[in-house]
Design an enzyme around this catalytic site. Structure first.
Site, short mmCIF file in Angstrom:
data_model
loop_
_atom_site.label_atom_id
_atom_site.label_comp_id
_atom_site.label_asym_id
_atom_site.label_seq_id
_atom_site.Cartn_x
_atom_site.Cartn_y
_atom_site.Cartn_z
N LYS A 1 0.86 -1.19 0.00
CA LYS A 1 0.00 0.00 0.00
C LYS A 1 0.89 1.23 0.00
O LYS A 1 1.72 1.42 0.89
CB LYS A 1 -0.90 -0.02 1.23
N LYS B 1 -2.30 -1.59 -3.69
CA LYS B 1 -3.16 -0.41 -3.60
C LYS B 1 -2.32 0.85 -3.73
O LYS B 1 -1.31 0.94 -3.05
CB LYS B 1 -3.87 -0.45 -2.25
C1 PBG Z 1 -7.41 3.19 5.96
C2 PBG Z 1 -7.70 3.09 4.52
C3 PBG Z 1 -7.52 4.07 3.50
C4 PBG Z 1 -8.06 3.52 2.34
C5 PBG Z 1 -8.50 2.24 2.65
N1 PBG Z 1 -8.25 1.99 3.99
C6 PBG Z 1 -7.02 5.45 3.57
C7 PBG Z 1 -5.62 5.75 3.90
O1 PBG Z 1 -4.77 4.89 4.03
O2 PBG Z 1 -5.36 6.94 4.08
C8 PBG Z 1 -8.15 4.21 1.01
C9 PBG Z 1 -9.19 3.71 0.06
C10 PBG Z 1 -9.55 4.61 -1.05
O3 PBG Z 1 -8.93 5.68 -1.28
O4 PBG Z 1 -10.49 4.27 -1.75
N2 PBG Z 1 -6.12 2.96 6.37
#
Ligand code: PBG
Length: 323
Positions: free
Chosen positions: A187, A240
């Protein structure tokens, strides 16, 4: 090469196919509202009250969707995210509602602290530092409480080192040996998440997420992240964002051959919707093309806000309007 491109023959030679079973639909459930609340930066997407969630799942299941991932917006936030593992927390209640009415729905829960903390970070904070090892037991508790509520799969998204192992041990210790872990393994610290932060009220009060999410410049590092999560016990690994990270999806799938998910995140969705609103492109066709590309890159599953419209498209035509 053109012989096989006739309309009648094309479908026989498709390498990557997008199917409704590939899609996971995100749901934002908000404890503080009694009516759906549209998310301004995500046209067509709303936060739902707990009472509306099972109905929304039912409608999506009629379109063939089977899997859902839940994000909660709680009424109470504190420094340590205590409402994230409350037995009667927003996600726990929503899971029970869904399972009561749709026992065959696959319910995935996002396991993270950021929506539940006053500072908005994904871990325990001390002196403006996000502490890794102090966060792990909290993630274990959140995962166990989701499993107790009936979740099928838990999905840790906080990018703490050792989170998968901590969650696996916590689940096993409570007898939840069958609950699978879908790890947000690679991520990135991406600007594509900004609409989500409005959607899930998870913006942070200081700093940014770069001390725990990955540097966008790195590819090989994603392989190390994924390898660690597999060793720690992840059943499904996730990349992601998706669209700007097709190379990562490809490399991860080629190397590990694991069940692989990709998150077509909020900013990817909002870009398509904005251009569609301007009348500059056909939003549905573009969404379909993007999702096909993510599959072609090697993803087995795609988390996407386009899930319902694409499921509708697939159920009408079997494929995207003759592309
Ligand atoms: C929480 C989380 C996030 C997303 C999914 N889980 C946000 C982040 O890490 O700031 C993002 C999903 C999206 O942008 O659709 N940790």
């Amino acid at each position: 090469m053109r012989r096989l491109r006739k309309d009648s023959l094309r479908p026989l030679f498709r390498e990557a196919k997008l199917e409704v079973e590939d899609l996971i639909m995100p749901i934002f459930v908000d404890e503080n509202i009694s009516k759906p609340m549209e998310i301004a930066s995500m046209p067509g997407y709303s936060r739902l009250p707990i009472a509306a969630v099972a109905n929304e799942v039912g409608k999506a299941m009629e379109l063939g969707l089977k899997a859902f991932i839940l994000f909660g917006i709680p009424s109470h936030k504190d420094e340590v995210a205590s409402s994230a593992y409350d037995k009667d927390g927003v996600v726990q209640r929503a899971v029970r509602e869904i399972k009561k009415q749709h026992s065959d729905a696959v319910v995935i829960t996002d396991v993270c602290m950021c929506e539940y903390t006053t500072h908005g970070h994904c871990g325990i904070v001390k002196d403006q530092q996000i502490l890794n090892d102090e966060t792990l037991p909290v993630l274990g508790k959140i995962a166990v409480s989701h499993a107790e509520a009936g979740a099928d799969i838990v999905a840790p998204s906080g990018m703490m080192d050792g989170m998968v192992q901590a969650i696996r041990s916590a689940l096993d210790a409570e007898g939840f040996t069958d609950i699978a872990i879908m790890s947000y393994a690679a991520k990135y610290a991406s600007s594509f998440y900004s609409p989500f932060r409005e959607a899930a009220e998870s913006g942070y009060s200081f700093g940014d997420r770069r001390s725990y999410q990955m540097d966008i410049h790195n590819g090989s590092e994603a392989l190390r992240e994924v390898e660690l999560d597999i060793r720690e016990g992840a059943d499904i690994i996730m990349v992601k964002p998706a669209l700007a990270y097709l190379d990562i999806i490809w490399r991860v799938k080629e190397k590990f051959r694991m069940p692989t998910a990709a998150y077509n995140v909020s900013g990817e969705y909002s870009m398509v919707k904005a251009a569609e609103k301007m009348g500059w492109l056909d939003g549905k066709q573009i969404a379909y093309e993007i999702l096909v590309a993510i599959k072609r890159a090697g993803a087995d599953l795609i988390l996407t806000y386009h899930a319902k419209e694409i499921a509708e498209m697939l159920s009408e035509t079997g494929e995207a309007g003759g592309i």
